[in-house]
Design a protein around this motif. Structure first.
Motif, PDB file in Angstrom:
ATOM      1  N   UNK A  88      54.305  36.388  22.714  1.00 51.67           N
ATOM      2  CA  UNK A  88      53.688  37.481  23.459  1.00 51.67           C
ATOM      3  C   UNK A  88      53.191  38.579  22.538  1.00 51.67           C
ATOM      4  N   UNK A  89      53.831  39.740  22.617  1.00 55.95           N
ATOM      5  CA  UNK A  89      53.439  40.898  21.825  1.00 55.95           C
ATOM      6  C   UNK A  89      54.106  40.914  20.455  1.00 55.95           C
ATOM      7  N   UNK A  90      55.029  39.982  20.206  1.00 51.78           N
ATOM      8  CA  UNK A  90      55.843  40.001  18.999  1.00 51.78           C
ATOM      9  C   UNK A  90      55.455  38.916  18.010  1.00 51.78           C
ATOM     10  N   UNK A 119      45.077  52.781  22.579  1.00 50.93           N
ATOM     11  CA  UNK A 119      45.852  52.910  23.816  1.00 50.93           C
ATOM     12  C   UNK A 119      47.305  53.283  23.554  1.00 50.93           C
ATOM     13  N   UNK A 120      47.754  53.144  22.295  1.00 51.94           N
ATOM     14  CA  UNK A 120      49.119  53.499  21.953  1.00 51.94           C
ATOM     15  C   UNK A 120      50.165  52.620  22.611  1.00 51.94           C
ATOM     16  N   UNK A 121      49.827  51.340  22.778  1.00 55.54           N
ATOM     17  CA  UNK A 121      50.790  50.434  23.408  1.00 55.54           C
ATOM     18  C   UNK A 121      50.642  49.023  22.823  1.00 55.54           C
ATOM     19  N   UNK A 122      51.679  48.201  22.966  1.00 57.22           N
ATOM     20  CA  UNK A 122      51.618  46.836  22.432  1.00 57.22           C
ATOM     21  C   UNK A 122      50.550  46.000  23.126  1.00 57.22           C
ATOM     22  N   UNK A 123      50.029  45.032  22.394  1.00 63.09           N
ATOM     23  CA  UNK A 123      49.041  44.113  22.940  1.00 63.09           C
ATOM     24  C   UNK A 123      49.230  42.752  22.280  1.00 63.09           C
ATOM     25  N   UNK A 124      48.660  41.721  22.850  1.00 63.73           N
ATOM     26  CA  UNK A 124      48.800  40.385  22.284  1.00 63.73           C
ATOM     27  C   UNK A 124      47.796  40.180  21.149  1.00 63.73           C
ATOM     28  N   UNK A 125      48.223  39.565  20.060  1.00 64.15           N
ATOM     29  CA  UNK A 125      47.267  39.222  19.000  1.00 64.15           C
ATOM     30  C   UNK A 125      46.311  38.141  19.492  1.00 64.15           C
ATOM     31  N   UNK A 126      45.125  38.112  18.891  1.00 67.10           N
ATOM     32  CA  UNK A 126      44.139  37.098  19.264  1.00 67.10           C
ATOM     33  C   UNK A 126      44.629  35.705  18.896  1.00 67.10           C
ATOM     34  N   UNK A 127      44.175  34.725  19.652  1.00 61.85           N
ATOM     35  CA  UNK A 127      44.546  33.333  19.391  1.00 61.85           C
ATOM     36  C   UNK A 127      44.135  32.916  17.986  1.00 61.85           C
ATOM     37  N   UNK A 128      42.960  33.392  17.546  1.00 63.97           N
ATOM     38  CA  UNK A 128      42.470  33.051  16.207  1.00 63.97           C
ATOM     39  C   UNK A 128      43.413  33.576  15.126  1.00 63.97           C
TER      40      UNK A 128
END
Length: 238
Positions: A88-90, A119-128
């Protein structure tokens, strides 16, 4: 032959990295690990400039560093790092440092959070990005909890300001600087064999750090807090 997803950095322990015992310091080992992971990202084209353009950054959430021995000045070392899992985000990442005899001197596990800076919040890294890093099998080690259990009997230390030299490219206090701050607050030097850090929030230039330390059996725990008592980081030495 399957391509390895490990990145290797070879070096030699410098005079500037050792203390009075002529051995590398704990912050010196951490810096080797941090540099290795940074060069890994740069080699894949997803380093500092790439992340800055996309307003993204990997933030270290937790460290667990194990030390078998501290290499001495002039000794050759081989540092290696690799991602072990994306969840996920990790992102989870292992490290190793082999000494001149090719024996494991130190190793580590780390947990990173991918952040959207705007946005100052966690997000998912791109698949690439995940595919570029790939993953390798994790180290066979005893994995401790990310959360550090706090002992009783904390004693407050002298507050001090965040200095300019504490700040890294993210305009926050560098991960290793928290460890150095905690070491400075110990009553007496320790031969650290295990270090854990739980990062809570980022300190920036101008903040005042309020340290407090407690001792329990064979460990020391330091909380580096703001004026309200909320921790920037919790550091455990064993």
């Amino acid at each position: 032959m399957q391509k390895s997803n490990k990145y290797t950095l070879e070096g030699r322990i410098r005079f500037s990295e050792v203390n009075h015992t002529r051995r590398i310091t704990l912050p010196g080992i951490i810096n080797y690990f941090q540099d290795c992971s940074t060069f890994h990202s740069e080699s894949l084209g997803v380093g500092l400039s790439y992340c800055a353009e996309r307003k993204r950054v990997w933030i270290l959430s937790a460290w667990q560093v194990e030390i078998a021995r501290y290499p001495v000045m002039g000794e050759s070392v081989k540092v290696c790092t690799w991602a072990t899992k994306f969840d996920g985000l990790l992102g989870l990442r292992n490290f190793s440092m082999e000494d001149g005899g090719r024996q494991m001197a130190a190793w580590a596990n780390s947990v990173w959070v991918y952040m959207d800076v705007e946005k100052g919040r966690p997000t998912k890294p791109d698949k690439r990005e995940i595919e570029l890093y790939g993953t390798e099998e994790p180290l066979s080690m005893e994995y401790a909890s990310r959360k550090i259990e706090l002992p009783e009997g904390f004693e407050e230390g002298e507050p001090f300001p965040v200095r300019k030299y504490h700040i890294d490219t993210n305009e926050h206090v560098n991960n290793c600087q928290y460890v150095q701050m905690a070491l400075e607050g110990l009553e007496k030097p320790m031969e650290v064999k295990r270090m854990r850090v739980e990062y809570k929030k980022s300190a920036v230039y101008g903040d005042i750090i309020y340290p407090k330390t407690a001792y329990e059996k064979d460990r020391a725990v330091t909380e580096l807090c703001d004026k309200a008592g909320k921790a920037f980081a919790v550091v455990e030495f064993c």
